[in-house]
Design an enzyme around this catalytic site. Structure first.
Site, mmCIF file in Angstrom:
data_model
loop_
_atom_site.group_PDB
_atom_site.id
_atom_site.type_symbol
_atom_site.label_atom_id
_atom_site.label_comp_id
_atom_site.label_asym_id
_atom_site.label_seq_id
_atom_site.Cartn_x
_atom_site.Cartn_y
_atom_site.Cartn_z
ATOM 1 N N TYR A 143 0.864 -1.187 0.000
ATOM 2 C CA TYR A 143 0.000 0.000 0.000
ATOM 3 C C TYR A 143 0.897 1.233 0.000
ATOM 4 O O TYR A 143 1.459 1.596 1.032
ATOM 5 C CB TYR A 143 -0.894 -0.078 1.247
ATOM 6 C CG TYR A 143 -1.885 1.050 1.457
ATOM 7 C CD1 TYR A 143 -1.986 2.134 0.590
ATOM 8 C CD2 TYR A 143 -2.749 1.009 2.543
ATOM 9 C CE1 TYR A 143 -2.904 3.143 0.814
ATOM 10 C CE2 TYR A 143 -3.674 2.016 2.773
ATOM 11 C CZ TYR A 143 -3.739 3.090 1.901
ATOM 12 O OH TYR A 143 -4.644 4.093 2.133
ATOM 13 N N LYS A 173 -1.338 -1.201 -4.185
ATOM 14 C CA LYS A 173 -2.411 -0.207 -4.017
ATOM 15 C C LYS A 173 -1.703 1.127 -4.020
ATOM 16 O O LYS A 173 -0.931 1.432 -3.109
ATOM 17 C CB LYS A 173 -3.150 -0.448 -2.702
ATOM 18 C CG LYS A 173 -4.059 0.682 -2.308
ATOM 19 C CD LYS A 173 -4.890 0.276 -1.113
ATOM 20 C CE LYS A 173 -5.483 1.435 -0.336
ATOM 21 N NZ LYS A 173 -5.666 2.693 -1.004
HETATM 22 C C1 LIG Z 1 -5.917 9.816 1.590
HETATM 23 C C2 LIG Z 1 -7.118 8.970 1.324
HETATM 24 O O1 LIG Z 1 -7.933 8.812 2.192
HETATM 25 N N1 LIG Z 1 -7.217 8.419 0.120
HETATM 26 C C3 LIG Z 1 -8.313 7.546 -0.254
HETATM 27 C C4 LIG Z 1 -9.010 8.065 -1.482
HETATM 28 O O2 LIG Z 1 -10.073 7.209 -1.771
HETATM 29 C C5 LIG Z 1 -9.530 9.467 -1.220
HETATM 30 O O3 LIG Z 1 -10.397 9.474 -0.112
HETATM 31 C C6 LIG Z 1 -10.290 9.973 -2.446
HETATM 32 O O4 LIG Z 1 -9.436 9.972 -3.548
HETATM 33 C C7 LIG Z 1 -10.851 11.378 -2.177
HETATM 34 O O5 LIG Z 1 -9.812 12.314 -2.061
HETATM 35 C C8 LIG Z 1 -7.778 6.153 -0.504
HETATM 36 O O6 LIG Z 1 -6.621 6.150 -1.289
HETATM 37 C C9 LIG Z 1 -7.462 5.540 0.831
HETATM 38 C C10 LIG Z 1 -7.825 4.163 0.904
HETATM 39 O O7 LIG Z 1 -8.071 3.523 -0.067
HETATM 40 C C11 LIG Z 1 -7.897 3.567 2.236
HETATM 41 O O8 LIG Z 1 -8.813 3.881 2.945
HETATM 42 O O9 LIG Z 1 -7.004 2.825 2.608
#
Ligand SMILES: CC(=O)N[C@@H]([C@@H](O)[C@H](O)[C@H](O)CO)[C@@H](O)CC(=O)C(=O)O
EC number: 4.1.3.3
Length: 270
Positions: A143, A173
């Site tokens: 990740y 990821k």
């Molecule tokens: C920093 C963060 O929380 N990034 C999210 C994104 O889904 C993010 O919320 C989205 O792109 C909106 O900015 C994901 O990469 C995180 C994720 O998949 C996780 O919860 O582990």
């Protein structure tokens, strides 16, 4: 060697951890949450205890219980359940990995340790290898989220030769906006059938162009249906519709300035 039922692809919802107003985990709604994802959003893969699920703010026993509840409630309904088991302590990470294997999860993912950070690729790979070895039958995903871990080792460098060190390695990821790094990961490892899961939802369309095989993100909890339409449009090479879907989803996501106002680290800040 671990082999997934099939390559993890399509949308993976990074689940939130439901809480009661008293700050306790609200296990009672997880069953409904599974049904909502599958029936309303068309999303059948989940990523538990990650950033969105605030896994690193939970105790080890809470993380285990959350993982267990998702696996129990998701059985026969979800396709794949990946548990994030990253931690600052190698032993805790191994304990979580073993627990994920014991309860029947489909894979584990690990972030780079982010306080005393690995300063080169070998140190990071050795850490990941020790965690992966604690669950030798489970597919392992790295990740990559440098804006939050502060570990800036390029994913493409990390992936070079990784399967020789971590036989269970199945994919990446990638939660970063560096699409060049992402594209190079895909290009150099395409023949190995790894999963390349993109994690910046606002840029998913660009990542599909670079070869993403799927996506893990918070917004697929509530924009799964729409994003699936984007994936379908992309698949049939209807790029104008795909772009329209992506643009619409921008409107639902707080901009980095709004995030900064809320004192949450935005992508542009780091
Ligand atoms: C920093 C963060 O929380 N990034 C999210 C994104 O889904 C993010 O919320 C989205 O792109 C909106 O900015 C994901 O990469 C995180 C994720 O998949 C996780 O919860 O582990």
């Amino acid at each position: 060697m671990a082999s997934p039922k099939r390559r993890l692809q399509g949308l993976v919802a990074a689940t939130i951890t439901p809480m009661t107003e008293h700050g306790e985990i609200n296990f009672s709604v997880i069953g409904q949450y599974v049904d909502y994802l599958v029936e309303e959003q068309g999303v059948k893969n989940i990523f538990v205890n990650g950033t969105t699920g605030e896994g690193l703010s939970l105790s080890i026993s809470e993380r285990c219980r959350v993982a267990e509840e998702w696996v129990t409630r998701g059985r026969n309904k979800l396709d794949q359940i990946v548990i994030h088991v990253g931690a600052l302590s190698l032993k805790e990470s191994q304990e979580l990995a073993q627990h994920a294997a014991k309860i029947g999860a489909d894979g584990i993912a690990v972030i780079a340790p982010f306080f005393l950070k690995p300063w080169n690729k070998d140190i990071l790979v050795n850490f990941l290898k020790e965690v992966a070895a604690a669950a030798p039958a489970l597919p392992f995903y790295y990740y990559h989220i440098p804006a939050l871990t502060g570990v800036k080792i390029r994913a493409e460098e990390l992936l070079d030769g990784i399967q020789e060190k971590i036989p269970t390695f199945q994919g990446l990821k990638f939660s970063d906006t560096d699409l060049l790094d992402f594209g190079q990961c895909v290009d150099q490892n395409r023949q190995r059938q790894f999963a390349f899961l993109f994690g910046v939802d606002e840029q998913l369309l660009s990542a599909l162009v670079m070869g993403a095989t799927g996506a893990v993100g918070s917004t697929y909890n509530y924009l799964g249906k729409k994003t699936n339409q984007m994936l379908e449009a992309f698949e049939r090479k209807d790029f104008s519709s795909a772009l329209n879907y992506q643009k619409k989803s921008f409107l639902k996501i707080p901009t980095s300035s709004k995030l900064n106002d809320r004192k949450i680290t935005g992508w542009n800040k780091v």
